[in-house]
Design a protein around this motif. Structure first.
Motif, mmCIF file in Angstrom:
data_model
loop_
_atom_site.group_PDB
_atom_site.id
_atom_site.type_symbol
_atom_site.label_atom_id
_atom_site.label_comp_id
_atom_site.label_asym_id
_atom_site.label_seq_id
_atom_site.Cartn_x
_atom_site.Cartn_y
_atom_site.Cartn_z
ATOM 1 N N ALA A 119 0.823 -1.215 0.000
ATOM 2 C CA ALA A 119 0.000 0.000 0.000
ATOM 3 C C ALA A 119 0.855 1.261 0.000
ATOM 4 C CB ALA A 119 -0.936 -0.001 1.201
ATOM 5 N N GLY A 120 1.992 1.207 0.659
ATOM 6 C CA GLY A 120 2.843 2.385 0.756
ATOM 7 C C GLY A 120 3.596 2.716 -0.519
ATOM 8 N N ALA A 141 1.982 -7.132 14.873
ATOM 9 C CA ALA A 141 2.240 -6.781 13.482
ATOM 10 C C ALA A 141 1.259 -5.789 12.887
ATOM 11 C CB ALA A 141 2.280 -8.054 12.628
ATOM 12 N N SER A 142 -0.014 -5.857 13.271
ATOM 13 C CA SER A 142 -1.017 -5.014 12.620
ATOM 14 C C SER A 142 -1.031 -3.588 13.148
ATOM 15 C CB SER A 142 -2.413 -5.638 12.802
ATOM 16 O OG SER A 142 -2.812 -5.584 14.163
ATOM 17 N N ILE A 143 -0.296 -3.323 14.232
ATOM 18 C CA ILE A 143 -0.334 -2.027 14.919
ATOM 19 C C ILE A 143 1.037 -1.364 14.861
ATOM 20 C CG2 ILE A 143 -0.804 -0.888 17.125
ATOM 21 C CD1 ILE A 143 -2.383 -3.468 17.878
ATOM 22 N N GLY A 144 1.077 -0.085 14.600
ATOM 23 C CA GLY A 144 2.335 0.649 14.711
ATOM 24 C C GLY A 144 2.931 1.134 13.418
ATOM 25 N N GLY A 145 2.489 0.562 12.269
ATOM 26 C CA GLY A 145 2.908 1.112 10.991
ATOM 27 C C GLY A 145 4.222 0.625 10.429
ATOM 28 N N LYS A 146 4.862 -0.346 11.068
ATOM 29 C CA LYS A 146 6.098 -0.886 10.500
ATOM 30 C C LYS A 146 5.748 -1.975 9.504
ATOM 31 C CE LYS A 146 9.621 -1.796 13.199
ATOM 32 N NZ LYS A 146 10.405 -2.221 14.388
ATOM 33 N N THR A 147 6.165 -1.794 8.261
ATOM 34 C CA THR A 147 5.900 -2.770 7.211
ATOM 35 C C THR A 147 7.219 -3.144 6.558
ATOM 36 O OG1 THR A 147 5.621 -1.231 5.362
ATOM 37 C CG2 THR A 147 3.722 -1.568 6.815
ATOM 38 N N ALA A 148 7.339 -4.413 6.145
ATOM 39 C CA ALA A 148 8.629 -4.843 5.602
ATOM 40 C C ALA A 148 8.519 -6.213 4.973
ATOM 41 C CB ALA A 148 9.689 -4.869 6.718
ATOM 42 N N VAL A 149 9.590 -6.577 4.270
ATOM 43 C CA VAL A 149 9.765 -7.937 3.781
ATOM 44 C C VAL A 149 11.119 -8.446 4.273
ATOM 45 C CG1 VAL A 149 8.316 -7.653 1.731
ATOM 46 C CG2 VAL A 149 10.768 -7.109 1.604
ATOM 47 N N ASP A 150 11.298 -9.750 4.166
ATOM 48 C CA ASP A 150 12.561 -10.385 4.545
ATOM 49 C C ASP A 150 13.401 -10.655 3.301
ATOM 50 O OD1 ASP A 150 11.536 -10.460 7.125
ATOM 51 O OD2 ASP A 150 10.825 -12.524 6.923
ATOM 52 N N THR A 151 14.707 -10.721 3.484
ATOM 53 C CA THR A 151 15.615 -11.150 2.430
ATOM 54 C C THR A 151 16.550 -12.198 3.021
ATOM 55 O OG1 THR A 151 17.487 -9.657 2.856
ATOM 56 C CG2 THR A 151 15.609 -8.736 1.642
ATOM 57 N N GLY A 159 11.714 -2.040 4.009
ATOM 58 C CA GLY A 159 10.328 -1.701 4.281
ATOM 59 C C GLY A 159 10.153 -0.210 4.512
ATOM 60 N N ILE A 160 8.964 0.159 4.951
ATOM 61 C CA ILE A 160 8.653 1.566 5.211
ATOM 62 C C ILE A 160 7.779 1.663 6.450
ATOM 63 C CG2 ILE A 160 8.789 2.265 2.781
ATOM 64 C CD1 ILE A 160 5.720 2.198 2.702
ATOM 65 N N PHE A 161 7.695 2.861 7.011
ATOM 66 C CA PHE A 161 6.708 3.163 8.039
ATOM 67 C C PHE A 161 5.449 3.656 7.323
ATOM 68 C CE2 PHE A 161 10.733 3.606 10.283
ATOM 69 C CZ PHE A 161 10.480 2.912 11.454
ATOM 70 N N ASN A 162 4.343 2.995 7.573
ATOM 71 C CA ASN A 162 3.109 3.332 6.874
ATOM 72 C C ASN A 162 1.935 2.996 7.791
ATOM 73 O OD1 ASN A 162 1.428 4.147 4.772
ATOM 74 N ND2 ASN A 162 1.390 2.117 3.818
ATOM 75 N N GLN A 163 1.217 4.008 8.206
ATOM 76 C CA GLN A 163 0.140 3.800 9.177
ATOM 77 C C GLN A 163 -1.183 3.456 8.477
ATOM 78 O OE1 GLN A 163 0.847 3.538 12.204
ATOM 79 N NE2 GLN A 163 2.787 4.614 12.425
ATOM 80 N N PRO A 164 -1.926 2.493 9.018
ATOM 81 C CA PRO A 164 -3.213 2.134 8.430
ATOM 82 C C PRO A 164 -4.283 3.171 8.738
ATOM 83 C CG PRO A 164 -2.885 0.932 10.463
ATOM 84 C CD PRO A 164 -1.609 1.699 10.221
ATOM 85 N N LYS A 165 -5.393 3.071 8.022
ATOM 86 C CA LYS A 165 -6.541 3.928 8.308
ATOM 87 C C LYS A 165 -7.305 3.418 9.526
ATOM 88 C CE LYS A 165 -6.152 7.031 5.110
ATOM 89 N NZ LYS A 165 -5.873 8.447 5.471
#
Length: 368
Positions: A119-120, A141-151, A159-165
Motif C-alpha cells: 500500500a505504501g 504486526a497489525s499495529i504501529g505502521g512498521k511494514t517490511a519484507v525479509d531477504t 520496508g517503510i513506516f506506513n500507518q493504516p486507516k
C-alpha cells in the motif's frame, strides 16, 4: 544560486483500533462511510485465511456495491519477500487497479506486513486497513505502521513506516487458530508484559489457560493491554529513533534463530527463545534476578513455548546471523534488556540498547 523548496508539513496519522467480535459488518459499514475515501479495494490474504474469513469479506464488499479483488499468497513467513510483493503489485496492475484503490489486509503478521508495504509503494501510496485474524497480528504486526519484507541477508530491513486507516482485531477469529498460533501470539504478549506492563505479565501467569480456550474476557483484556503498551511506545517514537527499539526485546536472537531454523520455528517460538536469551544475559549484568528469569521461563513454558535452542540449530550460523539484526551499529551487536519485570533498561538519553561482545552472547547461547 540557491532555490529553497519549503516542504514543512504536519501529518495526522491518527487511526482507531477496534477490538471486538465478528467485525466484518463493521468493516463494510466503515467503508461505506468513507473510511479510506476509495470505492475500489484489493483484499490481500493468505491460503489459510482465505476460506475462513477473506472470501466472506470479499463477497460482502462486492455486495455493498464496491469493486473488489482478492489476492491470495501462500501462508507462512516464506511469503514475506520482495518477489511476493512484486507478484501482488503486478496482479493489481493486471486487474486494472491504480491510485484510486485501497488495500485491505485480512490475516496475520505476514499478510499485514506485506500488505502495508504494498500500500505504501503502489501508486506512490494508497490507503490500507488491517483486519487481524491472529493473536500475533493483534499483539504486534497489525499495529504501529512498521511494514517490511525479509531477504536472505536480513529480516525486516527492507520496508517503510506506513500507518493504516484503521485496525480491526476480531477476537472471534482466534477460535479457528491452532494452539501453536495462540502460543506464538502469547510470546509477543509476554514480551509486552516484560518491557512495559507488569500487571499484564502477572495476569498471564494466572490466566494463560483462558487464552487457549478463547475466553471472551481474557482475550479482550490482553488485546487492550497489548494495544496500550505498543501505543505508549509508538506515540513517542513512531520511526524507531530510540525508544521504539524496546519493542525488539527478545528479537535479536529471535529473528536470527527463526531464519537459521529455516522457519521450522514459528516467529513467536523464536521470540520466546530470544526472550530467554536476553534474560539470561541480562542476569549476568544484574538487570534481572534469578527469580525474574525463572518467572519468565515458567510463563513461556505455560504458554507452550520453547526456552531452549533446538539441537538442530547450528550455533556458529546463529552467531553469524545475529549481525544482520537492524539494531547492529558499526558492526557491533546491540541488545535490548528488560529491567526486572515490567520495565526496560535505559543506557543513556534516548538509548535503550547495549553493545554486546560476541563471546558474551556466545556463552549464553551455548548454555541454552
Amino acid at each position: 544560486m540557491n532555490f529553497t523548496c519549503e516542504l514543512r508539513r504536519i501529518v495526522d496519522d491518527t487511526y482507531d483500533i477496534q477490538i471486538g467480535h465478528s467485525l466484518m459488518s463493521d468493516l463494510v459499514s466503515d467503508l461505506k462511510g468513507g473510511l479510506t475515501g476509495k470505492k475500489n479495494f484489493v483484499i490481500i490474504t493468505d491460503s489459510n485465511v482465505k476460506p475462513l474469513y477473506a472470501d466472506r469479506i470479499f463477497a460482502d464488499i462486492n455486495a455493498a456495491g464496491f469493486k473488489a479483488a482478492l489476492i491470495t499468497i501462500e501462508a507462512g513467513e516464506k511469503s514475506k519477500t520482495r518477489a511476493v510483493k512484486a507478484q501482488i503489485e503486478d496482479e493489481m496492475l493486471r486487474l486494472g487497479y491504480r491510485r484510486d484503490c485501497a488495500v485491505i489486509a485480512v490475516g496475520g503478521g505476514v499478510v499485514t506486513d506485506i500488505s502495508g508495504f504494498v500500500a505504501g509503494t503502489f501508486g506512490r501510496g494508497v490507503p490500507f486497513v488491517n483486519y487481524a485474524t491472529t493473536l500475533l497480528a493483534a499483539a504486534d504486526a497489525s499495529i504501529g505502521g512498521k511494514t517490511a519484507v525479509d531477504t536472505p541477508l536480513a529480516t525486516n530491513l527492507i520496508g517503510i513506516f506506513n500507518q493504516p486507516k484503521k485496525v480491526y482485531i476480531d477476537i472471534d477469529t482466534w477460535e479457528t487458530l491452532p494452539s501453536r498460533e495462540i502460543s506464538g501470539g502469547l510470546a509477543e504478549t509476554i514480551k509486552h508484559g516484560c518491557l512495559g506492563d507488569r500487571e499484564l505479565f502477572e495476569y498471564l501467569e494466572k490466566n494463560t489457560d483462558k487464552i487457549f480456550s478463547c475466553d471472551r474476557e481474557a482475550c479482550e483484556y490482553i488485546s487492550r493491554h497489548n494495544c496500550e503498551v505498543k501505543y505508549n511506545v509508538v506515540m513517542q517514537d513512531e520511526r524507531e529513533s530510540g525508544l521504539r527499539e524496546v519493542l525488539n526485546l527478545g528479537h535479536t536472537v529471535g529473528r536470527a534463530i527463526e531464519t537459521v531454523s529455516d522457519y521450522r520455528l514459528h516467529h513467536g517460538e523464536a521470540v520466546a527463545i530470544g526472550l530467554t536469551a536476553q534474560a539470561l544475559l541480562g542476569q549476568t549484568f544484574g538487570y534481572v534476578s534469578e527469580s525474574d528469569v525463572n518467572r519468565l521461563t515458567a510463563l513461556l513454558r505455560k504458554a507452550e513455548l520453547p526456552t531452549a535452542i533446538p539441537d538442530y540449530i547450528d550455533r556458529e550460523a546463529l552467531l553469524r546471523k545475529l549481525y544482520t539484526d537492524k539494531k547492529v551499529r558499526d558492526g557491533k551487536l546491540r541488545f535490548v534488556f528488560q529491567k526486572g519485570i515490567g520495565e526496560v533498561v535505559k543506557f543513556g538519553e534516548n538509548n535503550f540498547a547495549r553493545e554486546i561482545s560476541e563471546p558474551e552472547i556466545a556463552a549464553v547461547l551455548e548454555k541454552m
